[in-house]
Scaffold this motif. Structure first.
Motif, PDB file in Angstrom:
ATOM      1  N   THR A 265      24.619  41.968  44.418  1.00  0.00           N
ATOM      2  CA  THR A 265      24.748  40.995  43.334  1.00  0.00           C
ATOM      3  C   THR A 265      25.420  39.730  43.868  1.00  0.00           C
ATOM      4  OG1 THR A 265      26.935  41.776  42.670  1.00  0.00           O
ATOM      5  CG2 THR A 265      25.024  42.893  41.700  1.00  0.00           C
ATOM      6  N   ASP A 266      25.411  38.681  43.066  1.00  0.00           N
ATOM      7  CA  ASP A 266      26.064  37.429  43.475  1.00  0.00           C
ATOM      8  C   ASP A 266      27.541  37.671  43.769  1.00  0.00           C
ATOM      9  OD1 ASP A 266      23.694  36.078  43.206  1.00  0.00           O
ATOM     10  OD2 ASP A 266      24.151  35.242  41.225  1.00  0.00           O
ATOM     11  N   PHE A 267      28.196  38.469  42.919  1.00  0.00           N
ATOM     12  CA  PHE A 267      29.621  38.736  43.129  1.00  0.00           C
ATOM     13  C   PHE A 267      29.854  39.544  44.398  1.00  0.00           C
ATOM     14  CE2 PHE A 267      33.417  41.409  42.583  1.00  0.00           C
ATOM     15  CZ  PHE A 267      34.376  40.415  42.431  1.00  0.00           C
ATOM     16  N   GLN A 268      29.033  40.568  44.618  1.00  0.00           N
ATOM     17  CA  GLN A 268      29.189  41.376  45.832  1.00  0.00           C
ATOM     18  C   GLN A 268      29.022  40.522  47.083  1.00  0.00           C
ATOM     19  OE1 GLN A 268      26.202  44.352  45.009  1.00  0.00           O
ATOM     20  NE2 GLN A 268      27.718  45.871  44.343  1.00  0.00           N
ATOM     21  N   ILE A 269      28.007  39.668  47.077  1.00  0.00           N
ATOM     22  CA  ILE A 269      27.768  38.800  48.234  1.00  0.00           C
ATOM     23  C   ILE A 269      28.929  37.846  48.430  1.00  0.00           C
ATOM     24  CG2 ILE A 269      26.275  36.967  49.135  1.00  0.00           C
ATOM     25  CD1 ILE A 269      23.919  38.433  47.791  1.00  0.00           C
ATOM     26  N   GLN A 270      29.514  37.365  47.327  1.00  0.00           N
ATOM     27  CA  GLN A 270      30.688  36.489  47.416  1.00  0.00           C
ATOM     28  C   GLN A 270      31.848  37.218  48.101  1.00  0.00           C
ATOM     29  OE1 GLN A 270      32.261  35.279  43.598  1.00  0.00           O
ATOM     30  NE2 GLN A 270      33.322  33.509  44.449  1.00  0.00           N
ATOM     31  N   VAL A 271      32.043  38.483  47.726  1.00  0.00           N
ATOM     32  CA  VAL A 271      33.110  39.279  48.352  1.00  0.00           C
ATOM     33  C   VAL A 271      32.801  39.526  49.827  1.00  0.00           C
ATOM     34  CG1 VAL A 271      34.265  41.530  48.362  1.00  0.00           C
ATOM     35  CG2 VAL A 271      33.788  40.386  46.191  1.00  0.00           C
ATOM     36  N   GLN A 282      43.407  41.105  61.906  1.00  0.00           N
ATOM     37  CA  GLN A 282      44.117  40.816  60.672  1.00  0.00           C
ATOM     38  C   GLN A 282      43.668  41.787  59.579  1.00  0.00           C
ATOM     39  OE1 GLN A 282      46.519  38.363  60.415  1.00  0.00           O
ATOM     40  NE2 GLN A 282      46.204  38.069  62.615  1.00  0.00           N
ATOM     41  N   THR A 283      44.526  42.010  58.593  1.00  0.00           N
ATOM     42  CA  THR A 283      44.159  42.774  57.407  1.00  0.00           C
ATOM     43  C   THR A 283      44.584  41.994  56.173  1.00  0.00           C
ATOM     44  OG1 THR A 283      46.259  43.998  57.444  1.00  0.00           O
ATOM     45  CG2 THR A 283      44.367  45.032  58.520  1.00  0.00           C
ATOM     46  N   VAL A 284      43.886  42.221  55.082  1.00  0.00           N
ATOM     47  CA  VAL A 284      44.259  41.615  53.793  1.00  0.00           C
ATOM     48  C   VAL A 284      44.193  42.706  52.732  1.00  0.00           C
ATOM     49  CG1 VAL A 284      43.358  39.341  54.444  1.00  0.00           C
ATOM     50  CG2 VAL A 284      41.908  40.928  53.191  1.00  0.00           C
ATOM     51  N   SER A 285      44.858  42.483  51.624  1.00  0.00           N
ATOM     52  CA  SER A 285      44.841  43.458  50.537  1.00  0.00           C
ATOM     53  C   SER A 285      43.782  43.087  49.512  1.00  0.00           C
ATOM     54  CB  SER A 285      46.218  43.522  49.861  1.00  0.00           C
ATOM     55  OG  SER A 285      46.468  42.312  49.151  1.00  0.00           O
ATOM     56  N   TYR A 286      43.437  44.064  48.684  1.00  0.00           N
ATOM     57  CA  TYR A 286      42.501  43.792  47.599  1.00  0.00           C
ATOM     58  C   TYR A 286      43.075  42.717  46.673  1.00  0.00           C
ATOM     59  CZ  TYR A 286      40.272  48.151  49.089  1.00  0.00           C
ATOM     60  OH  TYR A 286      39.644  49.125  49.821  1.00  0.00           O
ATOM     61  N   GLN A 287      44.391  42.767  46.469  1.00  0.00           N
ATOM     62  CA  GLN A 287      45.047  41.783  45.614  1.00  0.00           C
ATOM     63  C   GLN A 287      44.917  40.379  46.189  1.00  0.00           C
ATOM     64  OE1 GLN A 287      47.011  42.619  42.510  1.00  0.00           O
ATOM     65  NE2 GLN A 287      46.242  40.542  42.376  1.00  0.00           N
ATOM     66  N   GLU A 288      45.078  40.259  47.496  1.00  0.00           N
ATOM     67  CA  GLU A 288      44.947  38.944  48.138  1.00  0.00           C
ATOM     68  C   GLU A 288      43.525  38.406  48.024  1.00  0.00           C
ATOM     69  OE1 GLU A 288      48.255  39.069  51.716  1.00  0.00           O
ATOM     70  OE2 GLU A 288      46.452  40.292  51.914  1.00  0.00           O
ATOM     71  N   LEU A 289      42.548  39.291  48.159  1.00  0.00           N
ATOM     72  CA  LEU A 289      41.158  38.866  48.004  1.00  0.00           C
ATOM     73  C   LEU A 289      40.895  38.394  46.585  1.00  0.00           C
ATOM     74  CD1 LEU A 289      39.221  41.640  49.977  1.00  0.00           C
ATOM     75  CD2 LEU A 289      39.550  39.271  50.665  1.00  0.00           C
ATOM     76  N   ALA A 290      41.455  39.120  45.606  1.00  0.00           N
ATOM     77  CA  ALA A 290      41.276  38.735  44.208  1.00  0.00           C
ATOM     78  C   ALA A 290      41.883  37.358  43.952  1.00  0.00           C
ATOM     79  CB  ALA A 290      41.916  39.778  43.290  1.00  0.00           C
ATOM     80  N   SER A 291      43.060  37.123  44.506  1.00  0.00           N
ATOM     81  CA  SER A 291      43.709  35.814  44.330  1.00  0.00           C
ATOM     82  C   SER A 291      42.893  34.711  44.980  1.00  0.00           C
ATOM     83  CB  SER A 291      45.117  35.852  44.934  1.00  0.00           C
ATOM     84  OG  SER A 291      45.920  36.797  44.261  1.00  0.00           O
ATOM     85  N   THR A 292      42.327  34.992  46.146  1.00  0.00           N
ATOM     86  CA  THR A 292      41.498  34.002  46.832  1.00  0.00           C
ATOM     87  C   THR A 292      40.284  33.633  45.981  1.00  0.00           C
ATOM     88  OG1 THR A 292      42.182  34.843  48.992  1.00  0.00           O
ATOM     89  CG2 THR A 292      40.169  33.512  48.926  1.00  0.00           C
ATOM     90  N   LEU A 293      39.752  34.625  45.257  1.00  0.00           N
ATOM     91  CA  LEU A 293      38.592  34.377  44.396  1.00  0.00           C
ATOM     92  C   LEU A 293      38.993  33.798  43.041  1.00  0.00           C
ATOM     93  CD1 LEU A 293      36.402  37.537  45.118  1.00  0.00           C
ATOM     94  CD2 LEU A 293      35.994  35.201  45.884  1.00  0.00           C
ATOM     95  N   ARG A 300      39.830  45.803  41.096  1.00  0.00           N
ATOM     96  CA  ARG A 300      38.916  46.954  41.061  1.00  0.00           C
ATOM     97  C   ARG A 300      37.489  46.530  41.397  1.00  0.00           C
ATOM     98  NH1 ARG A 300      39.186  51.196  36.230  1.00  0.00           N
ATOM     99  NH2 ARG A 300      41.111  51.608  37.374  1.00  0.00           N
ATOM    100  N   ALA A 301      37.065  45.371  40.862  1.00  0.00           N
ATOM    101  CA  ALA A 301      35.711  44.884  41.131  1.00  0.00           C
ATOM    102  C   ALA A 301      35.527  44.595  42.608  1.00  0.00           C
ATOM    103  CB  ALA A 301      35.436  43.620  40.308  1.00  0.00           C
ATOM    104  N   ILE A 302      36.581  44.075  43.234  1.00  0.00           N
ATOM    105  CA  ILE A 302      36.515  43.795  44.672  1.00  0.00           C
ATOM    106  C   ILE A 302      36.452  45.102  45.457  1.00  0.00           C
ATOM    107  CG2 ILE A 302      37.899  42.956  46.623  1.00  0.00           C
ATOM    108  CD1 ILE A 302      38.697  40.606  44.785  1.00  0.00           C
ATOM    109  N   GLY A 303      37.202  46.104  45.008  1.00  0.00           N
ATOM    110  CA  GLY A 303      37.139  47.411  45.656  1.00  0.00           C
ATOM    111  C   GLY A 303      35.742  48.012  45.571  1.00  0.00           C
ATOM    112  N   ASN A 304      35.109  47.856  44.414  1.00  0.00           N
ATOM    113  CA  ASN A 304      33.741  48.361  44.242  1.00  0.00           C
ATOM    114  C   ASN A 304      32.759  47.623  45.144  1.00  0.00           C
ATOM    115  OD1 ASN A 304      34.571  50.220  42.325  1.00  0.00           O
ATOM    116  ND2 ASN A 304      34.141  48.874  40.600  1.00  0.00           N
TER     117      ASN A 304
END
Length: 352
Positions: A265-271, A282-293, A300-304
């Motif tokens: 999906t568009d969101f999955q490709i964005q992630v 380097q590593t990042v957290s799911y929370q950091e990715l969510a903040s970046t977006l 949870r959506a980013i984890g999926n």
């Protein structure tokens, strides 16, 4: 699969001598018969070049081998309970089947009992066993690149129907129309297990560890979406992928350059695009990715989306960890995630 020549020679010697000390240590896959055995199997011993050695039964199953009826390698260290024997036989009769509660009821076996007994004896559930056998049949065809009917004979099926059903359930039927897309499959050996790739002359569509849960459904969905037939051929893309993966695991490459077909999906490709920006080491957290977006509630959506990634390593979902610093899950298994992160830390230090 055991690749060390020294260890292979050791295991072959144990197989020839029927050394009981090695029972349960390795499983010998016999290329000429399509079966796998214990060290003490009483069958006529094969030539060295016809042997492959595996440390677990699941590896042997995924490589397309079926248990030897003479030595019953899956019975070690205990005799096989009657219900387990029935289930193994049922898998051999219908390897293409995906088991449901109703199937267990027909055999008079409770699914929980099957799960527990298989775990006790083999260290995997019955569903994992059936899936490994089903996938192994398809992979066997890919590894040898032979016609289905030829492989059917090698695997011991009296009729081509069961083998054909198990194979085509995943890979599809031969193309009959000109508008069917052709996608090519290969298996790539890595230090942490064999990987399955799907490519054409333009893109890499899928790269997964062969024992990943749900792999066959990923293959089927991709095949159906593209109206494709999966054949065997080493495309230019796959050759370059093999080359770059070898360099990566030998700590000589930090950036992949393979054209990827991001099927989501568009969101999955964005992630996934965001994952590709995480630098090696380097590593990042799911929370950091969510903040970046721009939305901290999308953890949870980013984890999926991370879990839906079909191109392991190149789209580095292994670089995403939990906020508390724990590794979290990984489709290829946590041990592989640890290995990849450790490897990349070394790569980073070499680069710097």
């Amino acid at each position: 699969m055991v690749t060390s020549e020294e260890k292979k020679l050791e295991y072959y010697k144990a197989l020839v001598e029927k050394d009981p000390q090695y029972d349960g240590t390795f499983f010998a896959g016999i290329k000429s018969t399509g079966i796998f055995c214990h060290a003490t199997c009483t069958a006529k011993k094969p030539k060295y070049e016809n042997c492959e050695f595996y440390l677990t039964a699941q590896e042997a199953l995924l490589a397309g081998y079926r248990p030897c009826k003479r030595c019953s390698p899956l019975s070690y260290p205990n005799s096989i309970p009657k219900e387990v024997e029935e289930l193994i036989q049922a898998v051999e009769e219908h390897p293409e089947k995906r088991w449901k509660e109703s199937d267990f009821r027909e055999l008079g076996i409770h699914s929980a009992t099957a799960r527990r007994k298989f775990n006790e004896i083999y260290g995997m559930t019955f569903v994992q066993y059936a899936r490994a056998r089903r996938m192994g049949i398809a992979f066997k065809e890919i590894l040898r690149g032979e016609k289905v009917i030829d492989q059917q004979v090698a695997l011991g099926y009296e009729s081509p129907s069961a083998f054909h059903d198990a194979f085509t359930k995943i890979m599809g039927n031969p193309p009959k129309k000109a508008n069917i897309k052709l996608i090519y499959a290969n298996i790539i050996a890595t230090p942490i297990g064999r990987m399955f790739s799907l490519t054409d002359e333009n893109y890499l569509y899928l790269l997964e560890f062969m024992d990943r849960r749900g792999l066959e459904r990923e293959i089927e969905r991709l095949r159906n979406k593209h109206n494709a037939r999966i054949l065997v051929s080493n495309t230019k893309i796959n050759k370059e992928l093999e080359r770059q993966l070898a360099l990566y695991f030998n700590m000589q490459l930090t950036q992949f350059d393979i054209p990827l077909y991001k099927d989501g999906t568009d969101f999955q490709i964005q992630v996934w695009n965001l994952l590709e920006t995480i630098e090696i080491g380097q590593t990042v957290s799911y929370q950091e990715l969510a903040s970046t977006l721009g939305n901290k509630n999308k953890v949870r959506a980013i984890g999926n989306a991370n879990g839906a990634n079909k191109i392991a390593i190149l789209i580095p979902c292994h670089r995403v960890i939990q906020t508390n610093g724990e590794l979290g899950g990984y489709g290829g298994g946590v041990e592989r995630k640890k290995y990849l992160l450790s490897l990349e830390q070394k790569l980073k230090s070499i680069r710097n």
